[in-house]
Design an enzyme around this catalytic site. Structure first.
Site, short mmCIF file in Angstrom:
data_model
loop_
_atom_site.label_atom_id
_atom_site.label_comp_id
_atom_site.label_asym_id
_atom_site.label_seq_id
_atom_site.Cartn_x
_atom_site.Cartn_y
_atom_site.Cartn_z
N GLU A 1 -5.92 -4.76 10.20
CA GLU A 1 -5.12 -3.43 10.66
C GLU A 1 -5.36 -3.23 12.35
O GLU A 1 -6.31 -1.73 12.44
CB GLU A 1 -4.82 -3.38 9.58
CG GLU A 1 -4.68 -3.18 8.10
CD GLU A 1 -3.85 -2.56 7.17
OE1 GLU A 1 -2.66 -2.68 7.13
OE2 GLU A 1 -4.31 -1.29 7.04
N GLU B 1 -6.36 4.83 8.18
CA GLU B 1 -5.81 6.59 7.60
C GLU B 1 -7.79 6.94 7.25
O GLU B 1 -8.14 7.80 7.87
CB GLU B 1 -4.67 6.21 6.55
CG GLU B 1 -3.23 5.64 7.60
CD GLU B 1 -2.66 5.22 6.63
OE1 GLU B 1 -2.76 5.28 5.22
OE2 GLU B 1 -2.14 4.65 7.62
N LYS C 1 0.29 4.62 -0.82
CA LYS C 1 -0.37 5.18 -0.10
C LYS C 1 -0.25 6.42 -1.00
O LYS C 1 -0.66 6.08 -1.97
CB LYS C 1 -0.04 5.32 1.31
CG LYS C 1 0.36 4.29 2.58
CD LYS C 1 0.02 4.25 3.96
CE LYS C 1 0.10 3.16 4.56
NZ LYS C 1 -0.11 3.27 6.28
N SER D 1 2.49 -2.47 10.52
CA SER D 1 4.34 -2.46 10.30
C SER D 1 4.95 -4.16 10.69
O SER D 1 5.67 -4.28 11.00
CB SER D 1 5.17 -1.94 11.80
OG SER D 1 4.25 -0.72 11.97
N HIS E 1 -9.92 0.95 5.11
CA HIS E 1 -7.89 1.30 5.52
C HIS E 1 -8.26 2.99 6.98
O HIS E 1 -8.96 3.58 6.46
CB HIS E 1 -7.03 2.54 4.34
CG HIS E 1 -5.72 2.52 5.14
ND1 HIS E 1 -5.52 3.16 6.24
CD2 HIS E 1 -4.63 0.77 5.02
CE1 HIS E 1 -4.12 2.83 6.54
NE2 HIS E 1 -4.30 1.50 5.71
N ASN F 1 0.71 -1.14 -0.17
CA ASN F 1 -0.03 -0.28 0.03
C ASN F 1 0.66 1.62 -0.22
O ASN F 1 1.58 1.19 1.45
CB ASN F 1 -0.89 -0.71 1.42
CG ASN F 1 -1.77 0.96 1.23
OD1 ASN F 1 -1.69 1.57 0.07
ND2 ASN F 1 -1.88 1.09 2.46
N GLY G 1 2.41 2.12 10.47
CA GLY G 1 3.25 3.37 10.70
C GLY G 1 4.29 3.52 11.75
O GLY G 1 4.69 4.91 11.91
P1 PGA Z 1 2.91 0.25 7.21
O1 PGA Z 1 1.19 0.07 6.66
O2 PGA Z 1 2.79 -1.39 7.70
O3 PGA Z 1 3.20 1.91 7.46
O4 PGA Z 1 2.40 -0.18 9.01
C1 PGA Z 1 0.32 -0.76 6.78
C2 PGA Z 1 -1.00 -0.15 5.98
O5 PGA Z 1 -0.88 0.36 6.57
O6 PGA Z 1 -1.40 -0.83 5.38
#
Ligand code: PGA
Length: 249
Positions: free
Chosen positions: A166, A96, A11, A212, A94, A9, A172
């Site tokens: 998630e 976010e 982003k 992560s 997601h 992803n 992140g």
């Molecule tokens: P990350 O993000 O691997 O940077 O923690 C995962 C995601 O948001 O899908």
């Protein structure tokens, strides 16, 4: 029996030139992957990435889709538009989006329906916040997300669907859920799907872990019985790091 699926992803990262360079470097590194490999890229990179992955084992995904067919929705992208660009997967819900753009379980449900109408494959994200985990509400939160996001879908709809667990506190942040925590949450999700829908659907449905995930922890996470793949943010922005995840075996 469930084919593992590792999806990057990106982003809101990568200009066209950078996207092209990343994919060209990535292609040879992941060509022998034993899992399904997907890149969920910004809308503006879709055409570039589609060209760069032609003839490879990498699949194309987007990061959101609107539920309406078309119309006065300034700034939005429809399922038909993604389909026209030969997008195969699309991330929906997601954290976010939920956190910054008012995404709710109800709008997630509508987006999934729109994606399925155009034979896109939704990657549906669910997960609890740190506060929810610490106050013992993880299962309740996951349960509500499953019921509300997946309301109304039929058994055949699940053939095209992937879920991603998630935990918001692991995204992140460099904080990964332990493999036991991730496995336990995904087992709960699968069990809920079994009770709410059917054993057959629950057995077939692929459920990823995201938060992560990287070359250092992927092996342990993927060794867990319930974890069928990963949704990778940060580590998907570098070809070598993403390849380390994809080639976890
Ligand atoms: P990350 O993000 O691997 O940077 O923690 C995962 C995601 O948001 O899908």
């Amino acid at each position: 029996m469930r084919t593992p699926i590792i999806a990057g992803n990106w982003k809101m990262n990568k200009l066209n030139k950078e996207a092209d360079a990343l994919v060209k470097e990535l292609v040879p590194l992941v060509k022998d992957a034993e899992c399904e490999v997907v890149l969920c890229v910004p809308f503006t990179d879709i055409v570039t990435v589609r060209k760069a992955i032609r003839g490879t084992n990498i699949r194309l995904g987007a990061q959101n889709v609107h539920w309406a067919e078309s119309g006065a929705f300034t700034g939005e992208i429809s399922a038909a538009m993604l389909k026209e660009l030969k997008v195969e997967y699309v991330i929906i819900g997601h954290s976010e989006r939920r956190q910054y753009f008012n995404e709710t379980n109800e709008t997630v449900n509508k987006r999934i329906q729109a994606a399925l109408n155009y034979k896109l494959k939704p990657i549906v994200c669910i997960g609890e916040t740190l506060e929810e985990r610490e106050s013992g509400q993880t299962e309740q939160v996951l349960y509500t997300q499953i019921i509300e996001c997946l309301r109304g879908f039929k058994s055949w709809d699940f053939d095209r669907m992937v879920l991603a667990y998630e935990p918001v506190w692991a995204i992140g942040t460099g904080k990964t859920a332990t493999s036991e925590q991730a496995n336990e949450a995904i087992a709960f999700i699968r069990d809920t799907i079994r009770k709410r829908f059917s054993l057959k659907i629950a057995d077939k449905l692929r459920i990823q872990y995201g938060g992560s995930m990287n070359g250092g922890n992927v092996k342990e996470l993927m060794a867990m019985e319930e974890i069928d793949g990963g949704l990778i943010g940060g580590a998907s922005l570098s070809p070598a790091k993403f390849a380390d995840v994809v080639n976890y075996k």
